[in-house]
Scaffold this motif. Sequence first.
Motif, PDB file in Angstrom:
ATOM      1  N   ILE A  51     -26.789 -49.853 -12.419  1.00 15.29           N
ATOM      2  CA  ILE A  51     -26.338 -49.082 -13.593  1.00 15.29           C
ATOM      3  C   ILE A  51     -27.213 -48.408 -14.302  1.00 15.29           C
ATOM      4  O   ILE A  51     -27.269 -47.331 -14.856  1.00 15.29           O
ATOM      5  CB  ILE A  51     -25.156 -50.060 -14.512  1.00 15.29           C
ATOM      6  N   ALA A  52     -28.570 -49.118 -14.656  1.00 11.74           N
ATOM      7  CA  ALA A  52     -29.541 -48.663 -15.086  1.00 11.74           C
ATOM      8  C   ALA A  52     -30.278 -47.235 -14.291  1.00 11.74           C
ATOM      9  O   ALA A  52     -30.450 -46.354 -15.183  1.00 11.74           O
ATOM     10  CB  ALA A  52     -30.775 -49.728 -15.385  1.00 11.74           C
ATOM     11  N   LEU A  53     -30.274 -47.495 -13.222  1.00 15.37           N
ATOM     12  CA  LEU A  53     -30.791 -46.292 -12.132  1.00 15.37           C
ATOM     13  C   LEU A  53     -29.635 -45.253 -12.467  1.00 15.37           C
ATOM     14  O   LEU A  53     -30.316 -43.783 -12.671  1.00 15.37           O
ATOM     15  CB  LEU A  53     -30.984 -46.747 -10.902  1.00 15.37           C
ATOM     16  N   PHE A  54     -28.391 -45.552 -12.501  1.00 14.62           N
ATOM     17  CA  PHE A  54     -27.458 -44.368 -12.555  1.00 14.62           C
ATOM     18  C   PHE A  54     -27.620 -43.699 -14.185  1.00 14.62           C
ATOM     19  O   PHE A  54     -27.657 -42.505 -14.100  1.00 14.62           O
ATOM     20  CB  PHE A  54     -26.109 -45.065 -12.515  1.00 14.62           C
ATOM     21  N   VAL A  55     -27.837 -44.627 -15.191  1.00 19.89           N
ATOM     22  CA  VAL A  55     -28.094 -43.735 -16.553  1.00 19.89           C
ATOM     23  C   VAL A  55     -29.563 -42.989 -16.430  1.00 19.89           C
ATOM     24  O   VAL A  55     -29.415 -41.934 -16.912  1.00 19.89           O
ATOM     25  CB  VAL A  55     -28.065 -44.945 -17.465  1.00 19.89           C
ATOM     26  N   GLY A  56     -30.597 -43.575 -15.723  1.00 20.28           N
ATOM     27  CA  GLY A  56     -31.796 -42.826 -15.669  1.00 20.28           C
ATOM     28  C   GLY A  56     -31.333 -41.474 -14.838  1.00 20.28           C
ATOM     29  O   GLY A  56     -31.986 -40.470 -15.101  1.00 20.28           O
ATOM     30  N   GLY A  97     -22.993 -42.671  -8.314  1.00 14.06           N
ATOM     31  CA  GLY A  97     -22.181 -43.689  -9.045  1.00 14.06           C
ATOM     32  C   GLY A  97     -21.051 -44.150  -7.526  1.00 14.06           C
ATOM     33  O   GLY A  97     -20.466 -45.157  -8.022  1.00 14.06           O
ATOM     34  N   ALA A  98     -21.361 -43.661  -6.342  1.00 11.74           N
ATOM     35  CA  ALA A  98     -20.368 -44.152  -5.275  1.00 11.74           C
ATOM     36  C   ALA A  98     -21.063 -45.510  -5.006  1.00 11.74           C
ATOM     37  O   ALA A  98     -20.150 -46.433  -4.528  1.00 11.74           O
ATOM     38  CB  ALA A  98     -20.598 -43.309  -3.884  1.00 11.74           C
ATOM     39  N   GLY A  99     -21.999 -46.077  -5.164  1.00 11.47           N
ATOM     40  CA  GLY A  99     -22.902 -47.289  -5.059  1.00 11.47           C
ATOM     41  C   GLY A  99     -22.382 -48.375  -6.111  1.00 11.47           C
ATOM     42  O   GLY A  99     -22.616 -49.568  -6.069  1.00 11.47           O
ATOM     43  N   LEU A 100     -21.437 -47.801  -7.068  1.00 14.29           N
ATOM     44  CA  LEU A 100     -20.811 -48.823  -8.056  1.00 14.29           C
ATOM     45  C   LEU A 100     -19.375 -49.006  -7.826  1.00 14.29           C
ATOM     46  O   LEU A 100     -18.673 -49.699  -8.733  1.00 14.29           O
ATOM     47  CB  LEU A 100     -20.910 -48.082  -9.485  1.00 14.29           C
ATOM     48  N   THR A 101     -18.926 -48.608  -6.737  1.00 18.17           N
ATOM     49  CA  THR A 101     -17.212 -48.859  -6.358  1.00 18.17           C
ATOM     50  C   THR A 101     -17.111 -50.059  -5.850  1.00 18.17           C
ATOM     51  O   THR A 101     -15.683 -50.356  -5.856  1.00 18.17           O
ATOM     52  CB  THR A 101     -17.135 -47.381  -5.423  1.00 18.17           C
ATOM     53  N   TRP A 102     -17.907 -50.947  -5.473  1.00 21.46           N
ATOM     54  CA  TRP A 102     -17.472 -52.212  -4.842  1.00 21.46           C
ATOM     55  C   TRP A 102     -17.870 -53.379  -5.707  1.00 21.46           C
ATOM     56  O   TRP A 102     -18.820 -53.378  -6.845  1.00 21.46           O
ATOM     57  CB  TRP A 102     -17.808 -52.463  -3.519  1.00 21.46           C
ATOM     58  N   GLY A 103     -17.227 -54.354  -5.726  1.00 24.69           N
ATOM     59  CA  GLY A 103     -17.559 -55.741  -6.540  1.00 24.69           C
ATOM     60  C   GLY A 103     -18.197 -56.882  -5.827  1.00 24.69           C
ATOM     61  O   GLY A 103     -18.452 -56.421  -4.305  1.00 24.69           O
ATOM     62  N   GLN A 104     -18.240 -57.912  -6.199  1.00 17.80           N
ATOM     63  CA  GLN A 104     -19.058 -59.054  -5.408  1.00 17.80           C
ATOM     64  C   GLN A 104     -18.487 -59.537  -4.293  1.00 17.80           C
ATOM     65  O   GLN A 104     -18.924 -59.961  -2.987  1.00 17.80           O
ATOM     66  CB  GLN A 104     -19.379 -60.178  -6.457  1.00 17.80           C
ATOM     67  N   HIS A 105     -16.863 -59.211  -4.290  1.00 20.23           N
ATOM     68  CA  HIS A 105     -16.162 -60.117  -3.207  1.00 20.23           C
ATOM     69  C   HIS A 105     -15.387 -59.022  -2.434  1.00 20.23           C
ATOM     70  O   HIS A 105     -14.275 -59.376  -1.969  1.00 20.23           O
ATOM     71  CB  HIS A 105     -15.340 -61.104  -3.797  1.00 20.23           C
ATOM     72  N   THR A 106     -15.689 -57.648  -2.799  1.00 20.76           N
ATOM     73  CA  THR A 106     -15.024 -56.607  -2.055  1.00 20.76           C
ATOM     74  C   THR A 106     -15.248 -56.598  -0.414  1.00 20.76           C
ATOM     75  O   THR A 106     -16.318 -57.091  -0.051  1.00 20.76           O
ATOM     76  CB  THR A 106     -15.575 -55.106  -2.439  1.00 20.76           C
TER      77      THR A 106
END
Length: 388
Positions: A51-56, A97-106
């Motif tokens: 998320i920090a990288l996405f904001v950057g 942002g596509a790298g933020l679409t999954w969760g820990q147990h997806t």
Amino acid sequence: MNILFLALLLVVVGSLTGEWLSVHNKLSDTVSFYFGHQGYEYVDLGRVWQIALFVGLLLWFFLMVRVLLPALRKPGEQKQLVILLAVASAAIALFYGAGLTWGQHTHLSMVEYWRWWVVHLWVEGFFEVFATTVIAFFFMRLGLVRPGVAAAAALLSATIFLSGGIIGTCHHLYFSGTPTVALAWGSVFSALEVVPLVLLGFDAMEDLRRSRLTPWVRQYKWPIYFFVSVAFWNMIGAGLFGFMINPPIALYYMQGLNTTPLHGHAALFGVYGMLGIGLMLVCLRALIPGREWKDGLLKFSFWSLNGGLMAMCILSLLPVGLMQTWASVEHGYWYARSSEFMQTPIMQTLRWMRVPGDTVFFLGAVALVVFVAGLKTGHSFRKETPTP
């Protein structure tokens, strides 16, 4: 720019620290997912650092737009390239942002799909358009490439990506249950993405030969050489070595063997590393345009980086990968990656054959650092001849 650098430093140091702690089993599974190591190759940094990288990246895009807006308001031949550069910059910032679409147990198959949106569409797609547009714009401004050729190459790159970039992602999804026909189309479109930058680079090389004696072009000789090497490594690293492992039957036997880092090393540093060095040299040249550089270190650095990278690929990674492929076909994939095969005398010798290329590459990197430091101290400038 200082804020952007500090943000990058925070993400790099924080993510590497978290990954080290996670690998050494110092974090729980949940804490590791958010602050440590997610366990997925190429997107292994924890979710908080993602998320920090996405904001950057969004901050970087804001800085790019602020610089591009004045050029967008001006009419002229360069406006199309500036628009493409702005669109490519937006895609680089947003598509991570596509790298933020999954969760820990997806489910793993879903994670693999979105993960390759980042690795393929983000890196091999939008970055390709960005690289083509930046180099086309620079060559056009120097007069090495006609505006029509520059615009056509950039538009061709964008068209190939938009028409086939998503399809091209499919060649990565062999172990996610993707049908063979999708893999076949994916391998073709993925290989086609390198065409525009290669064509542009060779056209610029011809114009460079014709204008070699022009003083103002000679000032940008080494940045141009690094940009032309981008086209070369795009053809070899991304095109030849990439397409070698793309077809479905090749993927079945070669995925994850040393043929993969062969493609990765040649394409990643050969394209984006050389591009970054070229852009850095352009900026350094523009900061003090009136002073002439001593180009001995730059010449050594250019040929050492390219020669070392080529030696690393040809002397070690390629033969190791081909021998692993033979072992995979003859005995099975498990055997090609087993210690029994990888520790044989010939394989150990081939792995040690990386040392000559790595050493030459390292010396080239040191020479580049010394040259840049010399621009600060004055040692990298030629002595000015006093006018009578």
